[in-house]
Design a protein around this motif. Sequence first.
Motif, short mmCIF file in Angstrom:
data_model
loop_
_atom_site.label_atom_id
_atom_site.label_comp_id
_atom_site.label_asym_id
_atom_site.label_seq_id
_atom_site.Cartn_x
_atom_site.Cartn_y
_atom_site.Cartn_z
N LYS A 124 0.86 -1.19 0.00
CA LYS A 124 0.00 0.00 0.00
C LYS A 124 0.89 1.24 0.00
CE LYS A 124 -0.42 0.19 5.05
NZ LYS A 124 -1.35 0.25 6.21
N GLY A 125 0.25 2.39 -0.21
CA GLY A 125 0.99 3.64 -0.20
C GLY A 125 1.02 4.28 -1.58
N MET A 126 1.78 5.38 -1.70
CA MET A 126 1.86 6.14 -2.94
C MET A 126 3.31 6.29 -3.37
SD MET A 126 0.58 10.07 -3.64
CE MET A 126 -1.16 9.63 -3.75
N GLU A 196 -13.83 -1.21 -7.18
CA GLU A 196 -13.53 -2.21 -8.21
C GLU A 196 -12.44 -3.21 -7.78
OE1 GLU A 196 -14.90 1.10 -11.48
OE2 GLU A 196 -12.76 0.65 -11.27
N ASP A 197 -12.23 -3.29 -6.46
CA ASP A 197 -11.31 -4.27 -5.88
C ASP A 197 -9.91 -4.23 -6.49
OD1 ASP A 197 -10.57 -6.37 -4.16
OD2 ASP A 197 -11.00 -7.86 -5.71
N PRO A 198 -9.28 -3.03 -6.62
CA PRO A 198 -7.91 -3.00 -7.13
C PRO A 198 -6.90 -3.19 -6.01
CG PRO A 198 -8.65 -0.77 -6.77
CD PRO A 198 -9.78 -1.67 -6.34
N ASP A 199 -5.74 -3.71 -6.35
CA ASP A 199 -4.60 -3.72 -5.44
C ASP A 199 -3.63 -2.60 -5.80
OD1 ASP A 199 -5.07 -6.39 -3.95
OD2 ASP A 199 -5.26 -6.92 -6.08
N ILE A 200 -3.50 -2.35 -7.11
CA ILE A 200 -2.59 -1.32 -7.61
C ILE A 200 -3.38 -0.41 -8.55
CG2 ILE A 200 -0.49 -0.86 -8.95
CD1 ILE A 200 0.49 -3.67 -8.17
N ILE A 201 -3.22 0.90 -8.36
CA ILE A 201 -3.86 1.88 -9.24
C ILE A 201 -2.78 2.78 -9.82
CG2 ILE A 201 -5.56 3.75 -9.41
CD1 ILE A 201 -6.82 2.66 -6.81
N ALA A 220 -4.13 5.77 1.30
CA ALA A 220 -4.28 5.70 2.75
C ALA A 220 -5.23 4.58 3.19
CB ALA A 220 -4.77 7.05 3.29
N THR A 221 -5.99 4.04 2.24
CA THR A 221 -6.96 3.00 2.59
C THR A 221 -6.55 1.62 2.09
OG1 THR A 221 -8.27 3.63 0.63
CG2 THR A 221 -8.92 4.58 2.75
N GLY A 222 -5.23 1.42 1.91
CA GLY A 222 -4.76 0.07 1.65
C GLY A 222 -4.45 -0.27 0.22
N HIS A 223 -4.41 0.72 -0.69
CA HIS A 223 -4.07 0.45 -2.09
C HIS A 223 -2.67 0.98 -2.38
CE1 HIS A 223 -8.48 0.84 -1.83
NE2 HIS A 223 -8.50 -0.13 -2.70
N LEU A 224 -2.02 0.40 -3.39
CA LEU A 224 -0.75 0.92 -3.88
C LEU A 224 -1.04 1.80 -5.08
CD1 LEU A 224 2.33 1.11 -3.93
CD2 LEU A 224 2.38 -1.06 -5.20
N VAL A 225 -0.70 3.08 -4.98
CA VAL A 225 -1.03 4.06 -6.02
C VAL A 225 0.26 4.61 -6.63
CG1 VAL A 225 -2.15 6.27 -6.53
CG2 VAL A 225 -3.16 4.71 -4.83
N PHE A 226 0.34 4.55 -7.95
CA PHE A 226 1.43 5.18 -8.69
C PHE A 226 0.86 6.37 -9.45
CE2 PHE A 226 2.89 0.77 -8.29
CZ PHE A 226 4.19 0.96 -7.83
N GLY A 227 1.59 7.47 -9.48
CA GLY A 227 1.11 8.64 -10.20
C GLY A 227 2.27 9.47 -10.72
N THR A 228 1.96 10.45 -11.58
CA THR A 228 2.99 11.33 -12.13
C THR A 228 2.64 12.79 -11.85
OG1 THR A 228 1.99 11.64 -14.33
CG2 THR A 228 3.40 9.71 -14.02
#
Length: 356
Positions: A124-126, A196-201, A220-228
Amino acid sequence: MAQIDAYFQAMMEYKASDLHLATGSPPIVRINGEIERMDAPPLVNDELKAMLYEITPEQKIKQFEETGDVDFGYEIPGAARFRANFFNQKYGVTAVFRLIPSKVLTAEQLGLPPVCKKFSQLKKGMVLVTGPTGSGKSTTLAAIIDHANITRQDHVITVEDPIEFVHKSQQCLINHREVGLHTRSFSAALRGALREDPDIILVGEMRDLETIELALTAAATGHLVFGTLHTSSASKTIDRVIDVFPANQQNQVRATLSEALKGVIAQNLFRRIDKPGRVAALEILVVDEAIANLIREGKTHQIPGMIQIGKNKGNQPLDDSILKWLSEGVIDPIEAYTKCIDKKKFRGFLKEAPED
Protein backbone atom coordinates in the motif's frame (compact mmCIF):
# COMPACT_ATOMS: atom_id res chain seq x y z
CA MET A 1 -3.78 1.48 -44.10
CA ALA A 2 -4.44 5.11 -43.26
CA GLN A 3 -2.60 7.77 -45.28
CA ILE A 4 -0.89 9.10 -42.15
CA ASP A 5 0.64 5.68 -41.37
CA ALA A 6 3.41 6.44 -43.89
CA TYR A 7 4.58 9.24 -41.58
CA PHE A 8 4.51 6.87 -38.63
CA GLN A 9 6.55 4.30 -40.52
CA ALA A 10 9.13 6.99 -41.35
CA MET A 11 9.09 8.11 -37.73
CA MET A 12 9.91 4.59 -36.55
CA GLU A 13 12.67 4.23 -39.16
CA TYR A 14 14.23 7.49 -37.94
CA LYS A 15 13.86 6.26 -34.33
CA ALA A 16 12.07 9.53 -33.58
CA SER A 17 10.24 10.12 -30.31
CA ASP A 18 7.77 12.70 -31.66
CA LEU A 19 6.16 13.72 -34.95
CA HIS A 20 4.88 17.27 -35.58
CA LEU A 21 2.41 17.89 -38.41
CA ALA A 22 1.65 21.62 -38.57
CA THR A 23 -0.22 23.56 -41.23
CA GLY A 24 2.23 25.70 -43.19
CA SER A 25 5.29 23.67 -42.16
CA PRO A 26 6.91 20.50 -43.48
CA PRO A 27 6.62 17.45 -41.21
CA ILE A 28 9.07 17.57 -38.29
CA VAL A 29 10.43 14.74 -36.15
CA ARG A 30 12.26 14.84 -32.82
CA ILE A 31 15.28 12.55 -32.72
CA ASN A 32 17.28 12.20 -29.48
CA GLY A 33 15.77 15.44 -28.22
CA GLU A 34 16.51 17.51 -31.37
CA ILE A 35 13.91 18.51 -33.99
CA GLU A 36 14.61 17.81 -37.67
CA ARG A 37 12.54 18.77 -40.72
CA MET A 38 11.60 16.01 -43.12
CA ASP A 39 12.23 16.44 -46.84
CA ALA A 40 8.62 17.19 -47.77
CA PRO A 41 6.54 20.23 -48.80
CA PRO A 42 4.65 22.34 -46.22
CA LEU A 43 1.35 20.83 -45.10
CA VAL A 44 -1.94 22.35 -46.25
CA ASN A 45 -4.67 22.81 -43.62
CA ASP A 46 -7.61 21.04 -45.33
CA GLU A 47 -5.47 18.14 -46.53
CA LEU A 48 -3.86 17.71 -43.10
CA LYS A 49 -7.21 17.85 -41.33
CA ALA A 50 -8.65 15.17 -43.66
CA MET A 51 -5.60 12.97 -43.03
CA LEU A 52 -5.89 13.39 -39.25
CA TYR A 53 -9.64 12.78 -39.16
CA GLU A 54 -9.14 9.47 -40.97
CA ILE A 55 -7.66 8.00 -37.76
CA THR A 56 -9.62 10.01 -35.18
CA PRO A 57 -12.57 8.47 -33.27
CA GLU A 58 -15.85 10.24 -34.04
CA GLN A 59 -16.36 11.53 -30.50
CA LYS A 60 -12.84 12.96 -30.49
CA ILE A 61 -13.50 14.80 -33.78
CA LYS A 62 -16.57 16.33 -32.17
CA GLN A 63 -14.55 17.33 -29.10
CA PHE A 64 -11.85 18.92 -31.26
CA GLU A 65 -14.38 20.85 -33.33
CA GLU A 66 -15.98 22.18 -30.15
CA THR A 67 -12.86 22.97 -28.10
CA GLY A 68 -9.88 23.22 -30.45
CA ASP A 69 -7.90 20.66 -28.42
CA VAL A 70 -8.04 16.88 -28.11
CA ASP A 71 -5.93 13.92 -26.90
CA PHE A 72 -6.31 10.25 -27.82
CA GLY A 73 -4.32 7.11 -28.53
CA TYR A 74 -3.74 5.54 -31.95
CA GLU A 75 -2.26 2.11 -32.63
CA ILE A 76 -0.69 0.39 -35.60
CA PRO A 77 -1.24 -3.25 -34.57
CA GLY A 78 1.99 -5.13 -34.05
CA ALA A 79 4.11 -2.00 -34.51
CA ALA A 80 3.51 0.77 -31.98
CA ARG A 81 1.05 3.04 -30.21
CA PHE A 82 1.01 6.80 -30.50
CA ARG A 83 -0.25 9.47 -28.13
CA ALA A 84 -1.98 12.08 -30.30
CA ASN A 85 -2.69 15.72 -29.53
CA PHE A 86 -4.46 18.06 -31.96
CA PHE A 87 -4.73 21.82 -31.54
CA ASN A 88 -5.62 24.84 -33.64
CA GLN A 89 -3.08 27.59 -34.24
CA LYS A 90 -2.87 30.74 -36.36
CA TYR A 91 -2.37 28.97 -39.70
CA GLY A 92 -4.63 25.96 -39.12
CA VAL A 93 -4.61 22.57 -37.46
CA THR A 94 -1.49 21.03 -35.87
CA ALA A 95 -0.95 17.51 -34.54
CA VAL A 96 1.78 16.11 -32.31
CA PHE A 97 2.31 12.36 -31.97
CA ARG A 98 4.46 10.72 -29.28
CA LEU A 99 5.73 7.22 -30.09
CA ILE A 100 4.96 4.65 -27.40
CA PRO A 101 6.85 1.42 -28.10
CA SER A 102 4.72 -1.72 -28.24
CA LYS A 103 7.33 -3.54 -26.13
CA VAL A 104 7.60 -2.53 -22.48
CA LEU A 105 11.24 -2.23 -21.46
CA THR A 106 12.16 -3.91 -18.18
CA ALA A 107 13.75 -2.16 -15.21
CA GLU A 108 17.02 -3.90 -16.08
CA GLN A 109 16.90 -2.75 -19.71
CA LEU A 110 16.32 0.83 -18.56
CA GLY A 111 19.11 0.62 -16.00
CA LEU A 112 16.77 1.51 -13.13
CA PRO A 113 18.20 1.12 -9.60
CA PRO A 114 16.98 -2.00 -7.69
CA VAL A 115 14.85 0.14 -5.36
CA CYS A 116 12.49 0.89 -8.26
CA LYS A 117 11.54 -2.80 -8.39
CA LYS A 118 11.06 -2.74 -4.62
CA PHE A 119 8.45 0.00 -5.08
CA SER A 120 6.45 -2.44 -7.23
CA GLN A 121 6.29 -4.89 -4.29
CA LEU A 122 4.74 -2.47 -1.78
CA LYS A 123 1.35 -3.53 -0.44
CA LYS A 124 0.00 0.00 0.00
CA GLY A 125 0.99 3.64 -0.20
CA MET A 126 1.86 6.14 -2.94
CA VAL A 127 4.86 6.31 -5.27
CA LEU A 128 5.24 9.35 -7.54
CA VAL A 129 7.31 9.54 -10.72
CA THR A 130 8.05 13.14 -11.65
CA GLY A 131 9.91 15.25 -14.18
CA PRO A 132 9.35 17.61 -17.11
CA THR A 133 7.27 16.64 -20.14
CA GLY A 134 9.10 14.06 -22.25
CA SER A 135 11.43 12.95 -19.47
CA GLY A 136 10.41 9.28 -19.63
CA LYS A 137 8.03 9.13 -16.65
CA SER A 138 5.62 6.78 -18.45
CA THR A 139 8.48 4.49 -19.50
CA THR A 140 9.72 4.19 -15.91
CA LEU A 141 6.22 3.55 -14.58
CA ALA A 142 5.61 0.94 -17.27
CA ALA A 143 8.73 -0.95 -16.17
CA ILE A 144 7.59 -0.88 -12.53
CA ILE A 145 4.09 -2.11 -13.44
CA ASP A 146 5.66 -4.78 -15.68
CA HIS A 147 7.69 -6.09 -12.72
CA ALA A 148 4.55 -6.23 -10.58
CA ASN A 149 2.75 -8.02 -13.40
CA ILE A 150 5.22 -10.92 -13.40
CA THR A 151 5.86 -11.16 -9.65
CA ARG A 152 2.46 -10.50 -8.02
CA GLN A 153 -1.05 -11.91 -8.27
CA ASP A 154 -3.11 -8.75 -8.00
CA HIS A 155 -5.61 -6.53 -9.77
CA VAL A 156 -4.11 -3.48 -11.51
CA ILE A 157 -6.20 -0.58 -12.84
CA THR A 158 -4.55 2.11 -14.95
CA VAL A 159 -6.24 5.46 -15.64
CA GLU A 160 -4.58 7.44 -18.44
CA ASP A 161 -5.25 10.20 -20.97
CA PRO A 162 -4.70 8.50 -23.35
CA ILE A 163 -3.62 4.89 -22.66
CA GLU A 164 0.10 4.66 -23.37
CA PHE A 165 1.89 1.37 -22.63
CA VAL A 166 -0.41 -1.64 -22.90
CA HIS A 167 0.34 -4.48 -20.48
CA LYS A 168 -0.87 -8.00 -21.20
CA SER A 169 -2.16 -9.61 -18.02
CA GLN A 170 0.36 -12.17 -16.75
CA GLN A 171 0.32 -13.00 -13.03
CA CYS A 172 -1.79 -9.86 -12.49
CA LEU A 173 -5.14 -8.90 -13.97
CA ILE A 174 -4.62 -5.51 -15.67
CA ASN A 175 -7.47 -3.25 -16.76
CA HIS A 176 -6.65 -0.11 -18.77
CA ARG A 177 -9.07 2.85 -18.72
CA GLU A 178 -8.80 5.92 -20.95
CA VAL A 179 -10.17 9.28 -19.83
CA GLY A 180 -12.80 10.51 -22.29
CA LEU A 181 -13.32 7.03 -23.74
CA HIS A 182 -13.88 4.65 -20.81
CA THR A 183 -14.42 7.19 -18.04
CA ARG A 184 -15.33 10.87 -17.78
CA SER A 185 -12.30 12.06 -15.81
CA PHE A 186 -9.37 10.96 -13.65
CA SER A 187 -11.37 11.74 -10.52
CA ALA A 188 -14.42 9.80 -11.72
CA ALA A 189 -12.23 6.79 -12.52
CA LEU A 190 -10.52 6.97 -9.12
CA ARG A 191 -13.84 7.23 -7.33
CA GLY A 192 -15.02 4.16 -9.22
CA ALA A 193 -11.76 2.29 -8.66
CA LEU A 194 -12.31 2.23 -4.91
CA ARG A 195 -15.30 -0.06 -5.60
CA GLU A 196 -13.53 -2.21 -8.21
CA ASP A 197 -11.31 -4.27 -5.88
CA PRO A 198 -7.91 -3.00 -7.13
CA ASP A 199 -4.60 -3.72 -5.44
CA ILE A 200 -2.59 -1.32 -7.61
CA ILE A 201 -3.86 1.88 -9.24
CA LEU A 202 -1.84 3.85 -11.80
CA VAL A 203 -2.94 7.47 -12.30
CA GLY A 204 -1.49 8.77 -15.55
CA GLU A 205 -1.45 12.38 -14.37
CA MET A 206 -2.39 13.95 -11.05
CA ARG A 207 -3.68 17.22 -12.49
CA ASP A 208 -6.00 18.75 -9.93
CA LEU A 209 -7.04 18.86 -6.30
CA GLU A 210 -9.83 16.30 -6.62
CA THR A 211 -7.61 13.73 -8.38
CA ILE A 212 -4.77 14.19 -5.88
CA GLU A 213 -7.19 13.99 -2.95
CA LEU A 214 -8.76 10.75 -4.23
CA ALA A 215 -5.33 9.25 -4.98
CA LEU A 216 -4.22 10.05 -1.43
CA THR A 217 -7.41 8.50 -0.06
CA ALA A 218 -6.80 5.32 -2.09
CA ALA A 219 -3.20 5.12 -0.84
CA ALA A 220 -4.28 5.70 2.75
CA THR A 221 -6.96 3.00 2.59
CA GLY A 222 -4.76 0.07 1.65
CA HIS A 223 -4.07 0.45 -2.09
CA LEU A 224 -0.75 0.92 -3.88
CA VAL A 225 -1.03 4.06 -6.02
CA PHE A 226 1.43 5.18 -8.69
CA GLY A 227 1.11 8.64 -10.20
CA THR A 228 2.99 11.33 -12.13
CA LEU A 229 3.56 15.05 -11.59
CA HIS A 230 5.48 17.68 -13.55
CA THR A 231 7.94 18.56 -10.79
CA SER A 232 11.72 18.60 -10.85
CA SER A 233 12.72 17.09 -7.48
CA ALA A 234 11.40 15.00 -4.61
CA SER A 235 11.05 17.95 -2.22
CA LYS A 236 9.23 20.07 -4.84
CA THR A 237 6.92 17.12 -5.53
CA ILE A 238 5.86 16.98 -1.89
CA ASP A 239 5.37 20.77 -1.81
CA ARG A 240 3.28 20.59 -5.00
CA VAL A 241 0.94 17.96 -3.54
CA ILE A 242 0.45 19.96 -0.34
CA ASP A 243 0.14 23.37 -2.03
CA VAL A 244 -2.75 22.26 -4.24
CA PHE A 245 -4.95 22.09 -1.13
CA PRO A 246 -6.49 25.13 0.59
CA ALA A 247 -4.38 26.55 3.43
CA ASN A 248 -6.80 25.39 6.13
CA GLN A 249 -6.40 21.73 4.98
CA GLN A 250 -2.63 21.63 4.52
CA ASN A 251 -1.71 20.47 8.03
CA GLN A 252 -4.04 17.49 7.68
CA VAL A 253 -2.71 16.76 4.17
CA ARG A 254 0.88 16.79 5.49
CA ALA A 255 -0.11 14.20 8.08
CA THR A 256 -1.87 12.01 5.50
CA LEU A 257 0.94 12.33 2.96
CA SER A 258 3.60 11.53 5.57
CA GLU A 259 1.91 8.17 6.14
CA ALA A 260 0.90 7.42 2.54
CA LEU A 261 3.96 8.49 0.53
CA LYS A 262 6.50 5.69 0.11
CA GLY A 263 8.77 7.03 -2.62
CA VAL A 264 9.48 9.64 -5.28
CA ILE A 265 11.43 9.16 -8.51
CA ALA A 266 12.35 12.50 -10.12
CA GLN A 267 13.99 12.13 -13.50
CA ASN A 268 15.62 14.07 -16.31
CA LEU A 269 16.64 12.85 -19.77
CA PHE A 270 20.11 13.39 -21.23
CA ARG A 271 21.27 12.98 -24.81
CA ARG A 272 23.87 10.22 -25.21
CA ILE A 273 27.19 11.11 -26.82
CA ASP A 274 28.51 7.54 -27.02
CA LYS A 275 25.72 6.30 -29.32
CA PRO A 276 22.25 7.40 -30.48
CA GLY A 277 19.65 7.60 -27.75
CA ARG A 278 19.01 9.14 -24.37
CA VAL A 279 19.46 8.11 -20.74
CA ALA A 280 17.63 9.12 -17.58
CA ALA A 281 19.28 10.51 -14.47
CA LEU A 282 17.17 9.82 -11.39
CA GLU A 283 16.75 11.38 -7.99
CA ILE A 284 15.19 8.78 -5.69
CA LEU A 285 13.58 9.38 -2.33
CA VAL A 286 12.64 6.41 -0.13
CA VAL A 287 10.31 7.64 2.60
CA ASP A 288 11.24 6.31 6.04
CA GLU A 289 10.19 7.52 9.48
CA ALA A 290 12.67 10.42 9.48
CA ILE A 291 11.47 11.67 6.06
CA ALA A 292 7.84 11.20 7.12
CA ASN A 293 8.49 13.43 10.14
CA LEU A 294 9.95 16.15 7.89
CA ILE A 295 6.84 16.00 5.67
CA ARG A 296 4.54 16.15 8.70
CA GLU A 297 6.42 19.12 10.17
CA GLY A 298 6.64 21.07 6.90
CA LYS A 299 10.45 20.82 6.70
CA THR A 300 10.73 19.60 3.11
CA HIS A 301 13.76 21.87 2.54
CA GLN A 302 15.75 19.34 4.61
CA ILE A 303 14.89 16.41 2.32
CA PRO A 304 17.82 16.86 -0.14
CA GLY A 305 20.23 16.49 2.78
CA MET A 306 18.42 13.37 3.99
CA ILE A 307 18.66 11.85 0.48
CA GLN A 308 22.41 12.47 0.58
CA ILE A 309 22.96 10.70 3.89
CA GLY A 310 20.45 7.91 3.28
CA LYS A 311 21.97 6.23 0.23
CA ASN A 312 22.16 2.88 2.02
CA LYS A 313 18.33 2.87 2.13
CA GLY A 314 18.02 3.30 -1.65
CA ASN A 315 18.02 7.09 -1.78
CA GLN A 316 19.90 8.58 -4.73
CA PRO A 317 20.81 12.26 -5.22
CA LEU A 318 20.28 13.51 -8.78
CA ASP A 319 23.91 14.64 -9.04
CA ASP A 320 25.15 11.11 -8.23
CA SER A 321 23.14 9.74 -11.14
CA ILE A 322 24.37 12.48 -13.49
CA LEU A 323 27.97 11.93 -12.32
CA LYS A 324 27.72 8.20 -13.05
CA TRP A 325 26.69 8.79 -16.67
CA LEU A 326 29.29 11.54 -17.06
CA SER A 327 32.13 9.43 -15.64
CA GLU A 328 31.22 6.61 -18.04
CA GLY A 329 31.43 8.98 -21.03
CA VAL A 330 27.75 8.59 -21.83
CA ILE A 331 26.59 12.24 -21.58
CA ASP A 332 27.99 15.64 -22.47
CA PRO A 333 29.73 17.61 -19.66
CA ILE A 334 27.97 20.84 -20.65
CA GLU A 335 24.51 19.26 -20.42
CA ALA A 336 25.51 17.63 -17.13
CA TYR A 337 26.63 21.00 -15.76
CA THR A 338 23.43 22.69 -16.98
CA LYS A 339 21.10 20.18 -15.30
CA CYS A 340 23.03 19.35 -12.12
CA ILE A 341 22.35 20.86 -8.70
CA ASP A 342 25.84 21.34 -7.23
CA LYS A 343 27.70 23.15 -10.04
CA LYS A 344 31.07 23.00 -8.23
CA LYS A 345 31.07 19.21 -8.52
CA PHE A 346 30.93 19.36 -12.31
CA ARG A 347 33.14 22.34 -13.21
CA GLY A 348 36.20 20.11 -13.47
CA PHE A 349 34.64 18.22 -16.39
CA LEU A 350 34.32 21.39 -18.51
CA LYS A 351 37.04 22.43 -20.96
CA GLU A 352 36.30 26.10 -20.37
CA ALA A 353 35.14 27.90 -17.23
CA PRO A 354 31.36 28.47 -17.36
CA GLU A 355 30.03 31.99 -17.84
CA ASP A 356 28.19 31.92 -14.52
